[in-house]
Design an enzyme around this catalytic site. Structure first.
Site, PDB file in Angstrom:
ATOM      1  N   GLU A 184      -1.338 -54.675  32.216  1.00 54.06           N
ATOM      2  CA  GLU A 184      -2.021 -54.475  33.494  1.00 54.06           C
ATOM      3  C   GLU A 184      -2.415 -52.990  33.523  1.00 54.06           C
ATOM      4  OE1 GLU A 184      -1.470 -54.387  38.312  1.00 54.06           O
ATOM      5  OE2 GLU A 184       0.136 -53.852  36.954  1.00 54.06           O
ATOM      6  N   ASP A 220       3.730 -54.512  33.489  1.00 50.03           N
ATOM      7  CA  ASP A 220       3.286 -54.076  34.810  1.00 50.03           C
ATOM      8  C   ASP A 220       2.939 -52.595  34.821  1.00 50.03           C
ATOM      9  OD1 ASP A 220       3.079 -54.426  37.780  1.00 50.03           O
ATOM     10  OD2 ASP A 220       4.760 -53.025  37.756  1.00 50.03           O
TER      11      ASP A 220
END
Length: 737
Positions: free
Chosen positions: A471, A418
């Site tokens: 990401e 993330d």
């Protein structure tokens, strides 16, 4: 002579008095749980060549005896404290020492923790302090082990700046005076072995900071934690029943990912909208995903987190699967069942920041231990969270160990990391003057970069069949380039540019799309610069952004037609696929983590049609290697006509070698186009294998050719062409007959 004897007697008496006074002071210090080094005082200590003294501190005990050769040797209690002492011959009491304890209302036998040798692995601690310990979870935290022939529980925690640390729990009435731990200054680690199997027991660490502040912390390496809002850690063992890594994570494989938030995929309506447990999730989620044909499930963060509204992206227990749905063994069995069904499992992993909950990592030992001390580097303004100190060796070992933990101990196939961009840039979401340049004066976070490279090199080195996914929302070069070529070493990167551009295009009224044609073609300029995944994730259906179906323009029919055509474009575009739950049947409502998906919509034909389309797309995607084998190479893609802005029609060829080709044609206007001419590679005939306007998908059913002859007419740079009817707002797939 008599005076000399009396003088000696007085000196002896005074010496005993001083020793008793010192012991009393130490007993009071133990009672306050501020004794600096309990192991230097408690346990068995040699007095001289013949005698030793055994000491223990047991609050609430009435009588304590040492068990020695089937005898009970009564210890002397120092005044009314919990300190008991016994002077014995050096060889009289074997170690580890067993005590017989009388609490008045019960009598128990226990081994004295301070009579056991250290459980610490010096080699592992060296690696930990060097930042290279890849399996720290085997050494830190709470583990039931056998030590010196005795079964018990080992506790180990890193807190170098604490004055004292104790294990507290429901097994000692949360009393910090019961089990002060042994400190190892060289590593900054505290440990203790308690000769009891404490499986399932709740515990924390009670720390006395250098400023004499008493704080209580959950175990950073705990493998199980209490159900929020409770905050204690729980003694648990590593699972033993996971499935091996599947061989389905390579660049030339079909990867179609279903992203799931376990807390809201489906709720237990019969039990007041409660969570499904891991067993129920396995029973319902696995056949659903198999029916849809996805190759992977991606779970939003499952590391324990206190606040439901963070969706798991503000974790406190990085090693503990959330107890919202069951314990660690239930989670392991859940993953094992998914793997056994032939579905890969990915999890969201959050090494970029952590929350400031009092029981968590923040100011863990009273100092900035895990987070960077400088707020300009250690505080995240977007999320009001702390940022790890990536330059600190022990923090690197902590995060590296966490990455290997999920992959090795549960058989997880991969990690989707993330917010990588927030890790890479020192000035991320910061204004001028709010960040500190690196040693070269740049904005790159050198510690975070090297950590990500280290993690990727380590996990791929241990198992090349896993996958890591970034990401990463910027144009950082070499995200999926190998670390030995100065890349970050990820397997894949989310294609955020494709997502943003294509959604901006599809949201526009078809009347204006011809002016924004490049929003759908620009992604092909860089499509092969990284190994990409095309994400339609949870981030696109929250915070007022609306659901995917409600992003579409036009009336209800056009909304569904647009979405179907867009899905067809996405599945044909280079890059692996990711779709967030609810998108597979065009949920109307924006995603809400507190409620189940709107499953009743599947009773309506138009929603069932989208569901059927996703099944067909996944089936075709896996059936034709042209869709996936050359995703990361320009040789796998060729425009037929990428410049037909006036008609808003896109056409291209996906191929895998010379023999496997699929033609994709997308009509993003509601107009029916008859006798539409298109150049094609050599073939005698083509057959239509997908029409998103088909009645089975909820389309209009405009009659179209399904068996298409090739014309000997040059067009679009090809020697041959075809003529066909394009249905409104529809995507076609054609293959050679």
């Amino acid at each position: 002579m008599l005076g000399e004897i009396m003088s000696v007697a007085n000196l002896v008496s005074l010496s005993q008095l001083n020793e008793e006074q010192q012991s009393l002071e130490k007993a009071h210090s133990l009672q306050r749980a501020d004794f600096i080094n309990a192991f230097s005082f408690l346990g068995k200590h040699v007095i001289n060549q013949e005698l030793s003294i055994v000491r223990c501190f047991i609050p609430g005990a009435k009588k304590v005896s040492v068990c020695a050769n089937k005898q009970l040797l009564k210890m002397e209690q120092l005044q009314q404290t919990g300190l008991f002492q016994l002077v014995v011959s050096n060889n009289k009491v074997p170690e580890p020492i067993q005590l017989d304890i009388d609490f008045g209302d019960c009598q128990v036998q226990r081994f004295l923790p301070y009579s056991f040798a250290s459980t610490l692995d010096d080699d592992a601690m060296y690696l930990f302090n060097q930042g290279t310990l890849a399996h720290g979870y085997r050494h830190f935290g709470a583990h039931v082990i056998t030590h010196q022939g005795i079964k018990g529980t080992r506790f180990t925690v890193w807190a170098p700046n604490a004055k004292s640390v104790s294990v507290i729990g429901d097994f000692n009435h949360w009393d910090a005076s019961c089990y002060p731990m042994r400190f190892h200054p060289a590593s900054g680690v505290w440990e203790i072995f308690i000769a009891e199997d404490l499986s399932g027991k709740h515990y924390k660490y009670s720390l006395l900071t250098e400023h004499n502040q008493r704080i209580e912390k959950a175990d950073p390496f705990a493998m199980q934690m209490q159900l929020p809002p409770h905050t204690a850690s729980q003694v648990a063992s590593l699972p033993q029943n996971h499935q091996p890594i599947a061989l389905i994570n390579q660049f030339n494989q079909a990867i179609s990912i279903y992203e799931v938030h376990l807390g809201s995929w489906r709720r237990n309506v019969e039990q007041g909208n409660g969570y499904l447990n891991y067993t129920e999730l396995a029973e319902q989620l696995i056949p659903y995903v198999l029916d849809l044909g996805f190759t992977h499930i991606q779970l939003m963060p499952i590391s324990e987190f206190p606040f439901d509204g963070s969706w798991g992206y503000q974790p406190v227990g990085l090693f503990a699967p959330t107890s919202r749905f069951g314990d660690i063994n239930a989670f392991s069995e859940f993953i094992g069942k998914i793997k056994a069904a032939g579905i890969g499992v990915l999890i969201d992993w959050v090494p970029g920041h952590f929350p400031n909950d009092p029981h968590g990592l923040a100011m863990f030992d009273g100092t900035h231990l895990y987070e960077h001390a400088d707020k300009r580097q250690g505080y995240h303004p977007d999320w009001n969270t702390h940022i790890y100190n990536y330059d600190r060796a022990e923090v690197r070992s902590f995060l590296l160990s966490n990455a290997t933990y999920w992959l090795n101990e549960f058989g997880i196939d991969g990690l989707r990391v993330d917010a990588v961009a927030s890790m890479l840039y020192l000035d991320y979401s910061r204004k001028e003057g709010e960040w500190v340049p690196n040693c070269f004066g740049g904005r790159e976070n050198l510690g975070a970069i090297s950590l990500l490279q280290q993690i990727n090199a380590t996990v791929y080195g241990e198992n090349p069949n896993i996958v890591t996914i970034a990401e990463e929302s910027t144009a950082w070069p070499g995200v999926t380039k190998p670390t030995d070529q100065s890349g970050l070493g990820f397997g894949f990167k989310w294609n955020m540019g494709w997502m943003n551009d294509s959604l901006e295009y599809i949201k526009k009224d078809p009347l204006y799309r011809r002016h924004h044609h490049n929003e759908m073609t620009f992604s092909l300029v860089y499509a092969f610069s990284e190994n990409y995944i095309l994400p339609l994730s949870h981030d696109e259906v929250v915070h007022g952004k609306g659901s995917l179906i409600n992003k579409m323009p036009g009336d209800d029919w056009q909304k569904f037609a647009n979405l179907r055509a867009f899905y067809g474009f996405m599945w044909a575009h280079p890059g692996k696929k990711l779709l967030f739950m609810g998108g597979e049947f065009a949920q109307y409502h924006e995603w809400d983590h507190d409620f189940s998906l709107d499953w009743h919509l599947l009773d309506e034909a138009k929603h069932q049609g989208v569901y059927t389309l996703i099944k067909s797309l996944n089936s075709l995607y896996k059936a034709y290697p042209a869709f996936y084998e050359m995703d990361n190479s320009g040789e796998g893609f060729r425009w037929i006509d990428g410049g037909n802005a006036e008609q808003s029609v896109f056409s291209f060829v996906r191929q895998s070698g010379e023999q496997s080709k699929v033609i994709a044609i997308c009509n993003f206007t509601p107009e029916v186009r008859t006798q539409f001419k298109l150049g094609v590679p050599n073939a005698k005939r083509y057959k239509l294998v997908l029409n998103t306007d088909d009645i089975q998908f909820g389309g209009s059913g405009v009659p179209v050719e399904t068996d298409i002859a090739v014309l000997n007419e040059a067009n679009h740079g090809f020697e041959n062409s075809i003529s066909l009817t394009l249905a409104p707002l529809a995507t076609y797939y054609l293959v050679e007959k």
